[in-house]
Design a protein around this motif. Structure first.
Motif, short mmCIF file in Angstrom:
data_model
loop_
_atom_site.label_atom_id
_atom_site.label_comp_id
_atom_site.label_asym_id
_atom_site.label_seq_id
_atom_site.Cartn_x
_atom_site.Cartn_y
_atom_site.Cartn_z
N LEU A 1 64.45 37.88 72.87
CA LEU A 1 64.89 37.18 71.68
C LEU A 1 66.15 37.87 71.18
CD1 LEU A 1 63.78 34.80 70.05
CD2 LEU A 1 62.70 36.42 68.50
N PRO A 2 67.27 37.15 71.07
CA PRO A 2 68.54 37.78 70.66
C PRO A 2 68.41 38.53 69.34
CG PRO A 2 68.91 35.53 71.39
CD PRO A 2 67.42 35.71 71.32
N LEU A 3 69.15 39.62 69.22
CA LEU A 3 69.25 40.45 68.01
C LEU A 3 68.03 41.34 67.79
CD1 LEU A 3 70.64 37.85 65.43
CD2 LEU A 3 71.94 39.34 66.94
N LEU A 4 66.92 41.06 68.47
CA LEU A 4 65.68 41.78 68.19
C LEU A 4 65.13 42.43 69.46
CD1 LEU A 4 63.93 39.08 65.98
CD2 LEU A 4 65.25 41.05 65.19
N ASN A 5 64.35 43.47 69.27
CA ASN A 5 63.71 44.14 70.39
C ASN A 5 62.37 43.45 70.68
OD1 ASN A 5 63.71 46.08 72.37
ND2 ASN A 5 62.67 47.61 71.12
N VAL A 6 62.47 42.18 71.03
CA VAL A 6 61.29 41.33 71.20
C VAL A 6 61.39 40.57 72.51
CG1 VAL A 6 60.01 39.36 70.27
CG2 VAL A 6 60.96 41.06 68.71
N GLU A 7 60.28 40.55 73.24
CA GLU A 7 60.23 39.80 74.50
C GLU A 7 59.26 38.64 74.34
OE1 GLU A 7 58.29 40.80 78.69
OE2 GLU A 7 60.16 41.91 78.38
N MET A 8 59.73 37.44 74.61
CA MET A 8 58.91 36.24 74.51
C MET A 8 58.36 35.90 75.90
SD MET A 8 59.42 35.35 71.26
CE MET A 8 59.25 33.59 70.98
N VAL B 1 52.22 45.38 71.71
CA VAL B 1 53.23 46.41 71.93
C VAL B 1 53.37 46.61 73.43
CG1 VAL B 1 53.81 48.84 71.62
CG2 VAL B 1 52.72 47.58 69.76
N LYS B 2 54.61 46.56 73.90
CA LYS B 2 54.89 46.73 75.33
C LYS B 2 56.04 47.72 75.46
CE LYS B 2 56.16 44.10 79.47
NZ LYS B 2 56.56 42.76 80.00
N GLY B 3 55.67 48.98 75.68
CA GLY B 3 56.69 50.03 75.71
C GLY B 3 57.35 50.17 74.36
N ASP B 4 58.67 50.03 74.33
CA ASP B 4 59.38 50.14 73.06
C ASP B 4 59.73 48.76 72.50
OD1 ASP B 4 61.20 49.42 74.94
OD2 ASP B 4 62.75 50.86 74.33
N THR B 5 59.08 47.71 73.02
CA THR B 5 59.34 46.35 72.53
C THR B 5 58.03 45.73 72.03
OG1 THR B 5 58.92 45.21 74.62
CG2 THR B 5 61.15 46.07 74.26
N VAL B 6 58.18 44.62 71.33
CA VAL B 6 57.03 43.80 70.96
C VAL B 6 57.04 42.58 71.86
CG1 VAL B 6 55.93 42.43 69.16
CG2 VAL B 6 57.05 44.59 68.56
N GLU B 7 55.90 42.33 72.52
CA GLU B 7 55.80 41.16 73.38
C GLU B 7 55.04 40.06 72.65
OE1 GLU B 7 54.58 40.29 77.97
OE2 GLU B 7 53.06 41.26 76.72
N VAL B 8 55.65 38.90 72.57
CA VAL B 8 55.00 37.73 71.98
C VAL B 8 54.51 36.86 73.12
CG1 VAL B 8 55.26 35.75 70.44
CG2 VAL B 8 56.58 37.84 70.03
N LYS B 9 53.19 36.86 73.32
CA LYS B 9 52.61 36.03 74.38
C LYS B 9 52.22 34.69 73.76
CE LYS B 9 50.13 37.76 77.68
NZ LYS B 9 51.13 37.80 78.76
N LEU B 10 53.00 33.68 74.08
CA LEU B 10 52.76 32.35 73.53
C LEU B 10 51.65 31.64 74.29
CD1 LEU B 10 56.51 31.29 73.20
CD2 LEU B 10 55.02 32.09 71.36
N ASP B 11 50.95 30.76 73.62
CA ASP B 11 49.98 29.91 74.28
C ASP B 11 50.77 28.87 75.07
OD1 ASP B 11 48.22 27.69 74.85
OD2 ASP B 11 46.79 28.57 73.45
N LYS B 12 50.84 29.05 76.38
CA LYS B 12 51.72 28.21 77.20
C LYS B 12 51.20 26.79 77.34
CE LYS B 12 53.41 32.22 79.76
NZ LYS B 12 53.53 32.89 81.07
N VAL B 13 49.89 26.61 77.25
CA VAL B 13 49.34 25.25 77.34
C VAL B 13 49.81 24.42 76.16
CG1 VAL B 13 47.23 23.87 77.32
CG2 VAL B 13 47.32 26.00 78.65
#
Length: 665
Positions: free
Chosen positions: A626-633, A236-248
């Motif tokens: 992420l379009p349409l959603l309150n999500v940050e990738m 949870v990041k403020g009023d959004t959900v943050e998806v932290k991807l495994d960048k490796v």
């Protein structure tokens, strides 16, 4: 590669265990004994019982039972890890539910077609959309279907070259999304019916929105797979959900795909450029129906499967015959499209290629396949929940008797990539090690002036076989050749990495034997009896592109393409294609390609492959909505390329080319 990663990549094993709850629980308990709480949590994450993008709660009871078993095993010390997993699950499901609600609300408000015919309506919308993307607009008598493309006025305002490229990208994105959309219909128990049912133009246009929603859904699905098999998290990041991807892991997949596509495109452009220079073809389109298509297909089959002869078999049918079978569908689809003049009815029977199974069997039979093989081919080509999209499985069963082919998808398919994806997703054994790969490797070394041989010994009933061994500067190199198929999705890449780990275990067993029996090596390579290597190096050589610097179990893993370029003294190149001419602009920034080949240069190459170094510069870590959603990738995005059409470069492209290449413009 760490053991925990290998454990997470063993998802086929966990998914197979789901067929029997008792076996699943027993295996979970055994994993807890061997690998502790972390191993147990990896087990249930990778199995897919935690999060299902289709919203199924089929395994909810099994998940709760599994969590309790982990709690009992780990006690209070396990609680923090368990809660972290459950929080990830809650947030992932909240995103899925948010997306499903947005999509459902749209169709509830705008779609009027009955549930029984929503699949048929989508397939119609898909075909119309794809024909417009290919600029071969469908000739309908309905003004309301004049365009399903978004921002059509803006598209038409672009320069022709940019418009063609953009529409081609839209075509690919739409076709690749078909799998997720059809699986959504299947999981939600929509009926696949209505071959002759007329669908109104308004509803067809509404159904095309599935293609736009699917772009978001595909990104969400890749994010969930990244989480299942790696270190990804949901926060949870403020009023959004943050998806932290495994960048490796994400970067590994992207680089592997990018390098493979560049190789394929480079061969494709070079092939066409050669034919144009000889006056054999005037433009690329004429290649499609020429005798040269077969040569190009076989070339790409070699790239994917590592087989020159295509004699290896899947379900008792050779790769060569699988290629022929897919090309039959391509020819039928193109013939169907050419015959259409004007369409006055909007149903599948008029707009798509619809035939009963017996008719498809007859078509394959007329093209040289037995009835038995024709039925196998149809079964493998028919879309199911394990399919990737309508490229790999182009037939959709409708009304329990018709097998429908969406002609614009199949007519524009690359049969080699489609077959590769099909076989990988069905988890066929595709480790076609083959004599040819070993011989190619030996030829590369011989041409570089290096003596090499295969090693074989049977000792107390156990066989030890090394594909290629050679000495350079008194260092001994053992090479294990693995002709692996090129992966594409996150899931496929993870499965490939697991296989690579298994390959290193095999190589270590072989090297351990021959290093203790060095006399066998000396005799085979014609070395003095008392020769002892100053260093032993182990290499797993794969036909699929590696996407990172890989060192597993003291073994280097490198792909055939980069390996061959090192010994050919060919550095990474930038492909420049303009006016039918292909130019290779080599990099002058890597000294390992200069002068004589040495063991030190080879080890330096294996530790830091220049092809990976250049490819890493194509991507940047970025956060994006992420379009349409309150999500940050929070992940990795491509910002550059190593294949250019035309001489115009944007600032990022100029930075890359200045760093690695000297351009003539």
């Amino acid at each position: 590669m760490e053991d925990y990663l290998v454990r997470r990549f063993d998802f086929y094993k966990y998914e197979n265990l789901l067929k029997d709850k008792t076996e699943f629980i027993e295996s979970l308990s055994q994993t807890l004994k061997q690998s502790g709480v972390d191993g147990g949590l990896d087990f249930i994450k990778s199995s897919g019982i935690c999060v299902d993008i289709f919203g199924s709660n089929k395994y909810e009871k099994l998940l709760n039972e599994s969590i309790e078993i982990i709690r009992e095993h780990g006690g209070i010390d396990a609680e923090e890890s368990i809660e972290a997993l459950l929080e990830d699950k809650r947030l992932a499901e909240s995103i899925i539910n948010m997306f499903n609600h947005t999509r459902a609300s749209y169709f509830l408000e705008n779609e009027e077609v009955e549930d029984d015919y929503k699949v048929a309506s989508f397939l119609l919308a898909l075909e119309v959309y794809l024909r417009q993307c290919s600029e071969n607009n469908i000739k309908l008598d309905y003004e309301s279907l004049s365009s399903l493309l978004p921002n059509n006025e803006e598209l038409n305002g672009l320069p022709k070259k940019e418009r063609i490229v953009l529409k081609a990208n839209m075509f690919d994105a739409a076709a690749e999304s078909t799998g997720m959309i059809l699986k959504f219909f299947s999981y939600n128990k929509y009926k696949f019916k209505g071959v002759k049912r007329n669908i109104s133009p308004k509803n067809i246009k509404t159904s095309s929105a599935h293609l736009l929603f699917s772009e978001v859904w595909l990104q969400l699905n890749e994010a969930i797979d990244n989480w299942k098999y790696s270190e990804g998290t949901f926060k949870v990041k403020g009023d959004t959900v943050e998806v932290k991807l495994d960048k490796v892991l994400q970067l590994n997949n992207y680089i592997s795909n990018e390098r493979f596509q560049n190789l394929r495109d480079g061969w494709h452009m070079s092939f066409i450029g050669e034919l144009k220079s000889k006056g054999i073809i005037e433009n690329e389109e004429s290649l499609l129906d020429s005798i040269h298509k077969n040569k190009l297909d076989r070339l790409f089959m070699f790239i994917y499967f590592g087989s020159a002869e295509l004699k290896e078999e899947i379900e008792s049918i050779s790769l060569e015959d699988w290629l022929s079978a897919y090309n039959i569908l391509i020819k039928e689809s193109r013939r169907f499209l050419r015959r259409q003049k004007k369409i006055k009815a909007t149903n599948l029977n008029k707009i798509c290629l619809c035939k009963k199974r017996v008719d498809w069997v007859r078509i394959f039979n007329q093209n040289g396949f037995s009835v038995a093989d024709a039925n196998i081919i149809i079964d493998i080509f028919t879309f199911s929940k394990s399919s990737e999209d309508l490229f790999d499985c182009p037939m959709v069963e409708i009304d329990d008797e018709f097998l429908v082919v969406v002609p614009s998808v199949t007519a524009n398919s690359d049969p080699t990539r489609a077959l590769a994806s099909n076989f990988v997703n069905k988890n066929y054994n595709l480790n076609f090690k083959g004599y040819g790969f070993e011989e190619r490797t030996k030829q590369v070394l011989n041409q570089a002036g290096i003596t090499c041989e295969s090693l074989y010994r049977k000792d107390n009933g156990t066989e030890y076989e090394c594909d290629v061994a050679f000495v350079k500067d008194d260092e001994l190199f053992f090479v294990e050749c693995k002709a692996n198929i090129q992966p594409y999705t996150t899931r496929q890449h993870c499965n490939q990495l697991k296989k690579m780990h298994e390959d290193t275990q095999q190589l270590n067993r072989i090297v351990d034997y021959f290093s203790k029996n060095i006399g066998i090596v000396n005799d085979r390579l014609g070395l003095p009896e008392d020769f002892r290597p100053t260093k032993i190096n182990k290499i797993v050589l794969t036909t699929s592109m590696v996407g990172q610097k890989i060192w597993i179990n003291n073994c280097s893993i490198i792909d055939e393409s980069a390996f061959t370029m090192f010994f050919d003294r060919t550095p990474p190149v930038l492909k420049y294609y303009d006016k039918g001419e292909v130019s290779d602009i080599p990099s002058d920034k890597f000294d390992i390609y200069e002068g004589r080949i040495s063991a030190n240069k080879l080890r330096k190459f294996l530790k830091h492959p220049p092809q990976i170094t250049v490819s890493e510069a194509l991507f940047e870590s970025k956060s994006y909505k992420l379009p349409l959603l309150n999500v940050e990738m929070d992940g990795v995005l491509k910002v550059n390329k190593t294949m250019h059409v035309g001489a115009e470069l944007n600032p990022k492209e100029k930075t890359l080319t200045d760093k690695f290449f000297g351009l003539p413009f």
